[in-house]
Design an enzyme around this catalytic site. Structure first.
Site, PDB file in Angstrom:
ATOM      1  N   HIS A  18      -9.736 -33.231  22.715  1.00 43.62           N
ATOM      2  CA  HIS A  18     -10.011 -34.466  23.445  1.00 43.62           C
ATOM      3  C   HIS A  18      -9.623 -35.724  22.677  1.00 43.62           C
ATOM      4  O   HIS A  18      -9.023 -36.635  23.236  1.00 43.62           O
ATOM      5  CB  HIS A  18     -11.504 -34.539  23.823  1.00 43.62           C
ATOM      6  CG  HIS A  18     -11.840 -33.779  25.055  1.00 43.62           C
ATOM      7  ND1 HIS A  18     -12.147 -34.384  26.255  1.00 43.62           N
ATOM      8  CD2 HIS A  18     -11.902 -32.449  25.285  1.00 43.62           C
ATOM      9  CE1 HIS A  18     -12.384 -33.474  27.170  1.00 43.62           C
ATOM     10  NE2 HIS A  18     -12.250 -32.278  26.603  1.00 43.62           N
ATOM     11  N   ASP A 116     -13.087 -41.513  26.768  1.00 43.13           N
ATOM     12  CA  ASP A 116     -12.934 -40.193  27.366  1.00 43.13           C
ATOM     13  C   ASP A 116     -13.818 -40.165  28.609  1.00 43.13           C
ATOM     14  O   ASP A 116     -14.951 -40.641  28.592  1.00 43.13           O
ATOM     15  CB  ASP A 116     -13.385 -39.121  26.370  1.00 43.13           C
ATOM     16  CG  ASP A 116     -13.028 -37.708  26.827  1.00 43.13           C
ATOM     17  OD1 ASP A 116     -13.579 -37.269  27.856  1.00 43.13           O
ATOM     18  OD2 ASP A 116     -12.222 -37.056  26.158  1.00 43.13           O
ATOM     19  N   THR A 138      -8.488 -35.999  30.190  1.00 45.20           N
ATOM     20  CA  THR A 138      -7.459 -35.359  29.365  1.00 45.20           C
ATOM     21  C   THR A 138      -6.932 -34.057  29.964  1.00 45.20           C
ATOM     22  O   THR A 138      -6.031 -33.442  29.402  1.00 45.20           O
ATOM     23  CB  THR A 138      -7.997 -35.067  27.948  1.00 45.20           C
ATOM     24  OG1 THR A 138      -9.115 -34.183  28.048  1.00 45.20           O
ATOM     25  CG2 THR A 138      -8.432 -36.341  27.263  1.00 45.20           C
ATOM     26  N   ASN A 346      -2.900 -29.206  27.794  1.00 43.83           N
ATOM     27  CA  ASN A 346      -1.765 -29.671  26.990  1.00 43.83           C
ATOM     28  C   ASN A 346      -0.662 -28.624  26.941  1.00 43.83           C
ATOM     29  O   ASN A 346       0.527 -28.948  27.054  1.00 43.83           O
ATOM     30  CB  ASN A 346      -2.220 -30.022  25.573  1.00 43.83           C
ATOM     31  CG  ASN A 346      -3.055 -31.295  25.532  1.00 43.83           C
ATOM     32  OD1 ASN A 346      -2.922 -32.162  26.389  1.00 43.83           O
ATOM     33  ND2 ASN A 346      -3.927 -31.403  24.542  1.00 43.83           N
ATOM     34  N   SER A 347      -1.039 -27.364  26.792  1.00 45.62           N
ATOM     35  CA  SER A 347      -0.048 -26.290  26.722  1.00 45.62           C
ATOM     36  C   SER A 347       0.686 -26.123  28.051  1.00 45.62           C
ATOM     37  O   SER A 347       1.909 -25.956  28.087  1.00 45.62           O
ATOM     38  CB  SER A 347      -0.716 -24.974  26.322  1.00 45.62           C
ATOM     39  OG  SER A 347      -1.117 -25.011  24.972  1.00 45.62           O
ATOM     40  N   ASP A 366     -11.670 -25.268  31.847  1.00 45.71           N
ATOM     41  CA  ASP A 366     -10.823 -25.394  33.034  1.00 45.71           C
ATOM     42  C   ASP A 366      -9.655 -24.414  33.030  1.00 45.71           C
ATOM     43  O   ASP A 366      -8.784 -24.473  33.903  1.00 45.71           O
ATOM     44  CB  ASP A 366     -10.282 -26.824  33.137  1.00 45.71           C
ATOM     45  CG  ASP A 366      -9.445 -27.216  31.919  1.00 45.71           C
ATOM     46  OD1 ASP A 366      -9.383 -26.445  30.946  1.00 45.71           O
ATOM     47  OD2 ASP A 366      -8.853 -28.313  31.951  1.00 45.71           O
TER      48      ASP A 366
END
Length: 448
Positions: A18, A116, A138, A346-347, A366
């Site tokens: 994060h 955040d 994010t 992100n990946s 998630d």
């Protein structure tokens, strides 16, 4: 104390992946704001240490440590859910205390609170001083959407759910655990539920995604929130390549990839937090050895010890195992044919940005929902059969991409999404326009 200068308070959630994206976003915003803008970055000491390497802190970012909630360790520092619980219990007073110190130290009042999205109480802090609250989500648009639908999901008796923008195959079992928690008063479920109830108070919600990826979901979010700004993929924005390339050379990843055929390599990585169970490490290893597909596997030492005896020697001619992999550089290489991932956002976004299809093995948060989107909505990859790796299931998934027509279709689909992502970050693209809107919003000193 002056109010004419921009002073932006940045409130980080110090767990998982994060805090680093928030820092990345600040670094991308900074050149578009007045040169005397002050950024005060509030985060726990441990998280600050992990994201600010020695000598890497920009001059205009002032770093402050907030209390992590730990009072007495007796030599045993809390980790995991216990550490998160203690931190949440310490909020928001831990932030308020240090924010006051930052204003006194700089002599400049805050002009904006940028946090955040998890830190929902930021709206109260912003209201107190009459400045905008901007929330940074994010993860994916879809995971934000399901949190906003928490009450609907929890009251639904059906096994499948009808939420705008999702496949008809969406199931209760795909939901993040906080949405389905038995007790919404527990620290993490409570934080995310309160976020869902209060996020409409944010002047804007910023996402590291692009509108064209989830158009229906984004249309629905815009009805529920004041302003939704997809400004990604941030990985497609200009970065300094030297540091990454040096890391590649250190481990020989790119040099090794240069010797492989186009779209032939399996790249495996499950993030910085997750480690595969020993039986699944064995299953993946046996599948890779049986098929002899070239592979790069990012695997830490505690995972390497679970590999089958002699695996490293037997696969040394066609495989490479590293303790850390320069992921973006690897995914960008034409030799990579498939990305085996835990489905962290992100990946996934990096996989899409590089046009690489995915094999998904989600773990928590998630990730199950992201995995469902990869397979059923975007159709750019597969979920591993049964939800965990077996030798047969892994071989079947790999064969899909290297031996079957379906793999070619999935590969073309992800390349199509890559093109849309590239369009979004062009000067006249949706993400670039949203980024300009964000810059203007951050420049506002007061709420109207």
């Amino acid at each position: 104390m002056t109010t004419s200068q921009l002073h932006i308070a940045l409130l980080a959630f110090p767990f998982g992946s994060h805090a680093a994206p928030l820092l990345t976003l600040v670094q991308k915003l900074s050149p578009f704001l007045p040169s005397d803008t002050i950024f005060s970055f509030f985060n726990t000491s441990q998280s600050n240490t992990s994201i600010f390497s020695e000598g890497s802190k920009p001059d205009n970012i002032k770093v402050y440590n907030v209390w992590d909630g730990v009072t007495e360790t007796n030599g045993n520092k809390p980790v995991g859910l216990e550490a998160i619980k203690l931190f949440i219990q310490a909020t928001p007073t831990n932030f308020e205390k240090v924010m006051k110190e930052a204003e006194e130290e700089t002599g400049v009042k805050f002009s904006c609170i940028f946090s955040d999205a998890f830190l929902w109480f930021s709206y109260k802090l912003a209201e107190k001083i009459n400045v905008p609250w901007i929330a940074f989500w994010t993860a994916a648009s879809g995971s934000l959407s399901v949190h906003l639908y928490t009450d609907f999901i929890r009251s639904n008796d059906e096994t499948s759910l009808n939420i705008p923008g999702f496949s008809s195959t969406l199931k209760i079992s795909d939901m993040p655990p906080e949405v389905m928690a038995e007790n919404l008063d527990l620290p993490m479920p409570s934080m995310l539920y309160n976020m869902a109830l209060n996020l409409h108070k944010a002047a804007a919600v910023v996402l590291n995604s692009f509108e064209e990826l989830d158009p229906t979901i984004n249309k629905d979010l815009k009805v529920k929130l004041q302003k939704v700004l997809n400004i990604g993929p941030l990985v497609l924005q200009p970065t300094s390549p030297k540091k990454v390339l040096d890391a590649c050379d250190e481990r020989g990843c790119i040099i090794w990839l240069e010797k492989q055929k186009e779209e032939s390599v399996v790249y495996l990585s499950f993030g910085t937090v997750t480690t595969l169970p020993p039986n699944e490490i064995v299953a993946v290893a046996e599948a890779l050895e049986a098929k002899k597909f070239p592979f790069i596997w990012s695997l830490k030492d505690n995972g390497i010890k679970n590999l089958p005896t002699g695996f490293l020697e037997r696969t040394g001619q066609f495989g490479k195992i590293v303790s850390w992999a320069p992921q973006l550089e690897i995914l960008n290489h034409s030799a990579v044919g498939v990305f085996v991932t835990h489905c962290g956002w992100n990946s996934i976004l990096e996989g899409i940005s590089c046009g690489v299809p995915m094999i998904c093995r989600p773990f928590f948060g998630d990730q199950k929902l992201n995995s469902r989107m990869v397979e059923s909505v975007w159709q750019i990859g597969l979920q591993i059969e049964g939800g965990s790796f077996t030798k047969i299931g892994t071989i079947s998934a790999l064969d899909t991409f290297f031996s079957e027509e379906k793999g070619k279709v999935l590969r073309e689909n992800v390349k199509g999404l890559k093109e849309r992502a590239l369009e979004a970050v062009k000067p006249d693209g949706s993400s670039s326009k949203n980024f300009k809107d964000l810059v203007e919003l951050v420049k506002c000193h007061k709420l109207t």
